[in-house]
Motif scaffolding. Structure first.
Motif, PDB file in Angstrom:
ATOM      1  N   TYR A 108       0.831  -1.198   0.000  1.00 34.12           N
ATOM      2  CA  TYR A 108       0.000   0.000   0.000  1.00 34.12           C
ATOM      3  C   TYR A 108       0.869   1.253   0.000  1.00 34.12           C
ATOM      4  O   TYR A 108       1.917   1.308   0.641  1.00 34.12           O
ATOM      5  CB  TYR A 108      -0.894   0.032   1.235  1.00 34.12           C
ATOM      6  CG  TYR A 108      -1.965  -1.033   1.245  1.00 34.12           C
ATOM      7  CD1 TYR A 108      -3.028  -0.969   0.350  1.00 34.12           C
ATOM      8  CD2 TYR A 108      -1.914  -2.098   2.139  1.00 34.12           C
ATOM      9  CE1 TYR A 108      -4.021  -1.936   0.355  1.00 34.12           C
ATOM     10  CE2 TYR A 108      -2.906  -3.067   2.164  1.00 34.12           C
ATOM     11  CZ  TYR A 108      -3.957  -2.988   1.258  1.00 34.12           C
ATOM     12  OH  TYR A 108      -4.939  -3.940   1.265  1.00 34.12           O
ATOM     13  N   ASP A 119      -9.200   2.098   0.150  1.00 33.39           N
ATOM     14  CA  ASP A 119      -7.898   2.007  -0.502  1.00 33.39           C
ATOM     15  C   ASP A 119      -8.087   1.532  -1.931  1.00 33.39           C
ATOM     16  O   ASP A 119      -8.435   0.385  -2.177  1.00 33.39           O
ATOM     17  CB  ASP A 119      -6.939   1.083   0.249  1.00 33.39           C
ATOM     18  CG  ASP A 119      -5.500   1.439  -0.078  1.00 33.39           C
ATOM     19  OD1 ASP A 119      -5.164   1.435  -1.282  1.00 33.39           O
ATOM     20  OD2 ASP A 119      -4.735   1.766   0.833  1.00 33.39           O
ATOM     21  N   GLU A 121      -5.914   0.992  -4.100  1.00 34.11           N
ATOM     22  CA  GLU A 121      -4.942  -0.014  -4.551  1.00 34.11           C
ATOM     23  C   GLU A 121      -5.470  -1.437  -4.351  1.00 34.11           C
ATOM     24  O   GLU A 121      -5.012  -2.367  -5.024  1.00 34.11           O
ATOM     25  CB  GLU A 121      -3.587   0.205  -3.877  1.00 34.11           C
ATOM     26  CG  GLU A 121      -2.866   1.393  -4.479  1.00 34.11           C
ATOM     27  CD  GLU A 121      -1.569   1.757  -3.798  1.00 34.11           C
ATOM     28  OE1 GLU A 121      -0.610   2.085  -4.506  1.00 34.11           O
ATOM     29  OE2 GLU A 121      -1.522   1.733  -2.544  1.00 34.11           O
ATOM     30  N   SER A 134       0.749  -4.091   3.795  1.00 32.65           N
ATOM     31  CA  SER A 134       1.370  -2.833   4.208  1.00 32.65           C
ATOM     32  C   SER A 134       2.896  -2.911   4.265  1.00 32.65           C
ATOM     33  O   SER A 134       3.592  -2.020   3.791  1.00 32.65           O
ATOM     34  CB  SER A 134       0.840  -2.408   5.580  1.00 32.65           C
ATOM     35  OG  SER A 134      -0.537  -2.175   5.519  1.00 32.65           O
TER      36      SER A 134
END
Length: 201
Positions: A108, A119, A121, A134
């Motif tokens: 991310y 998010d 993504e 992450s």
């Protein structure tokens, strides 16, 4: 066993007027004086496509955050070719598909670009069949690659290596406590600069 070839990219910032943009995406016609940015986008894409082609094939693609630019809140959206994050995701998807790599891993990026309430993504990852997280550790060719998007920056030109060196040392400390894998290669993005730091013990 043949060695795996890894391609690492990050900070595509799709949707920004100088973000990575494949042919076919332009500023709205009513926005004047954008020819210079369109020229930059063409040249950057030409360089990127040629470099990718030169080093093919790749077995693993790592995308280390900030695939899209987002709403451009800090600039009031004045630096965007599109504020539509679905279109920005489509641009990123087209880039990833152009790379034609069978295994895709993502991390991310920065919430101010990729979404503070959702998010975007995640949408890209789902569209290209990627796993996303992450802070990720990947084992490739018997080596551990530690990937995370965010790293602090420096305000002085001679301090560029300090944030990266700090990340390496913290990895060593946490690995000694069995909290994280001990990285052989540590990759950070975000700062839009290139620094290389070797650390031997």
């Amino acid at each position: 066993m043949p060695k795996k070839r890894v391609l690492v990219i990050s900070d595509l910032h799709c949707g920004h007027q100088v973000g990575l943009t494949p042919p076919g995406y332009r500023m709205p016609d009513e926005i004047a004086n954008q020819e210079k940015f369109e020229m930059v986008r063409r040249e950057v894409w030409k360089y990127f496509a040629a470099a990718v082609k030169k080093h093919r094939p790749y077995d693993i693609l790592i995308i280390n955050g900030d695939c899209l630019e987002g709403k451009g809140i800090r600039s009031g959206g004045t630096e965007l070719i599109t504020a539509d994050r679905k279109t920005q995701c489509d641009i990123a998807k087209k880039i990833i598909e152009h790379l034609d790599v069978p295994v895709i891993r993502m991390t991310y990026g920065t919430a101010s670009h990729t979404g503070t309430e959702e998010d975007w993504e995640d949408i890209i990852a789902q569209a290209v069949g990627a796993k996303i997280g992450s802070h990720e550790w990947f084992q490739v060719n018997g080596r551990i690659i530690d990937c995370k998007h965010k790293i602090s920056s420096t305000q002085v030109p001679y301090g560029g290596l300090t944030p990266l060196a700090r990340e390496i040392i913290w990895n060593r400390v946490w690995a000694a406590r069995n909290q994280v894998p001990r990285a052989d290669i540590l990759i950070r993005s975000h700062a839009h600069t290139y620094e290389h730091c070797d650390h031997e013990e």
